[in-house]
Design an enzyme around this catalytic site. Sequence first.
Site, short mmCIF file in Angstrom:
data_model
loop_
_atom_site.label_atom_id
_atom_site.label_comp_id
_atom_site.label_asym_id
_atom_site.label_seq_id
_atom_site.Cartn_x
_atom_site.Cartn_y
_atom_site.Cartn_z
N ASP A 7 -23.76 3.96 -26.32
CA ASP A 7 -23.43 2.59 -26.72
C ASP A 7 -24.61 2.06 -27.53
O ASP A 7 -25.53 2.81 -27.89
CB ASP A 7 -23.09 1.72 -25.49
CG ASP A 7 -24.31 1.39 -24.62
OD1 ASP A 7 -25.41 1.93 -24.89
OD2 ASP A 7 -24.17 0.59 -23.69
N CYS A 64 -26.68 5.29 -22.42
CA CYS A 64 -26.52 3.84 -22.49
C CYS A 64 -27.83 3.23 -22.02
O CYS A 64 -28.83 3.93 -21.92
CB CYS A 64 -25.29 3.35 -21.71
SG CYS A 64 -25.36 3.50 -19.92
N THR A 66 -28.92 2.05 -19.10
CA THR A 66 -29.38 2.64 -17.84
C THR A 66 -28.93 4.09 -17.66
O THR A 66 -29.47 4.81 -16.82
CB THR A 66 -28.80 1.87 -16.65
OG1 THR A 66 -27.37 1.90 -16.76
CG2 THR A 66 -29.28 0.42 -16.64
N HIS A 97 -27.78 24.15 -10.05
CA HIS A 97 -26.99 23.95 -8.83
C HIS A 97 -25.59 23.39 -9.10
O HIS A 97 -24.64 23.77 -8.42
CB HIS A 97 -27.70 22.98 -7.88
CG HIS A 97 -28.97 23.52 -7.32
ND1 HIS A 97 -29.45 23.16 -6.07
CD2 HIS A 97 -29.89 24.37 -7.83
CE1 HIS A 97 -30.60 23.78 -5.83
NE2 HIS A 97 -30.89 24.51 -6.89
N HIS A 133 -23.41 27.88 -4.79
CA HIS A 133 -23.26 26.78 -5.74
C HIS A 133 -21.87 26.79 -6.36
O HIS A 133 -21.28 25.73 -6.58
CB HIS A 133 -24.35 26.84 -6.81
CG HIS A 133 -25.72 26.59 -6.26
ND1 HIS A 133 -25.99 25.53 -5.42
CD2 HIS A 133 -26.89 27.26 -6.42
CE1 HIS A 133 -27.27 25.56 -5.08
NE2 HIS A 133 -27.84 26.61 -5.67
C1 RB5 Z 1 -25.42 -2.77 -22.12
O1 RB5 Z 1 -26.09 -3.99 -22.15
C2 RB5 Z 1 -25.64 -2.08 -20.80
O2 RB5 Z 1 -24.93 -2.72 -19.81
C3 RB5 Z 1 -25.24 -0.63 -20.91
O3 RB5 Z 1 -25.97 -0.02 -21.92
C4 RB5 Z 1 -25.47 0.22 -19.67
O4 RB5 Z 1 -26.75 0.07 -19.17
C5 RB5 Z 1 -24.44 0.09 -18.62
O5 RB5 Z 1 -24.45 0.78 -17.59
#
Ligand code: RB5
Length: 142
Positions: A7, A64, A66, A97, A133
């Site tokens: 994203d 993304c 996180t 694994h 595994h």
């Molecule tokens: C976008 O602001 C953020 O929410 C997205 O990149 C991600 O971290 C979502 O899990």
Amino acid sequence: MLAIGSDHGGFVLKQAIMKHLTERGIAYKDYGTYTEESCDYPDYGRAVALAVAGGECEQGIIICGTGIGISITANKVPGIRAALCGDCFSAEATRQHNDANILALGARVVGEGLALKIVDTFLDTPFSNDERHIRRISKIEG
Ligand code: RB5
């Protein structure tokens, strides 16, 4: 062929990873996003997951902010084992694994240098092919 997608939160890191893949001679297909404009991570996580599950690509990388939302999305697609990794030990272990077929990264969590090391570790580590595994992986999807 490697599938890659992010994203807006992962866009800059995706550019760096694609440059790194090119330098390593690894072919990839970019499933977007193609700008830093705000967008929805499920659209890109699903596109990469479908490419891998459908056999168009062997492995994927998704990013993304996180790494959480996009990995949750990818793991909804049957056949996908997406692993969110913030360290090289996890990247190595999830290949050995779990035979993870998608690496998820959080661009707001790891810096570019570490992210590239994690990518290399993930791509360079084979599945162990160990019987226990294989058995455990077969139980993931019932
Ligand atoms: C976008 O602001 C953020 O929410 C997205 O990149 C991600 O971290 C979502 O899990």
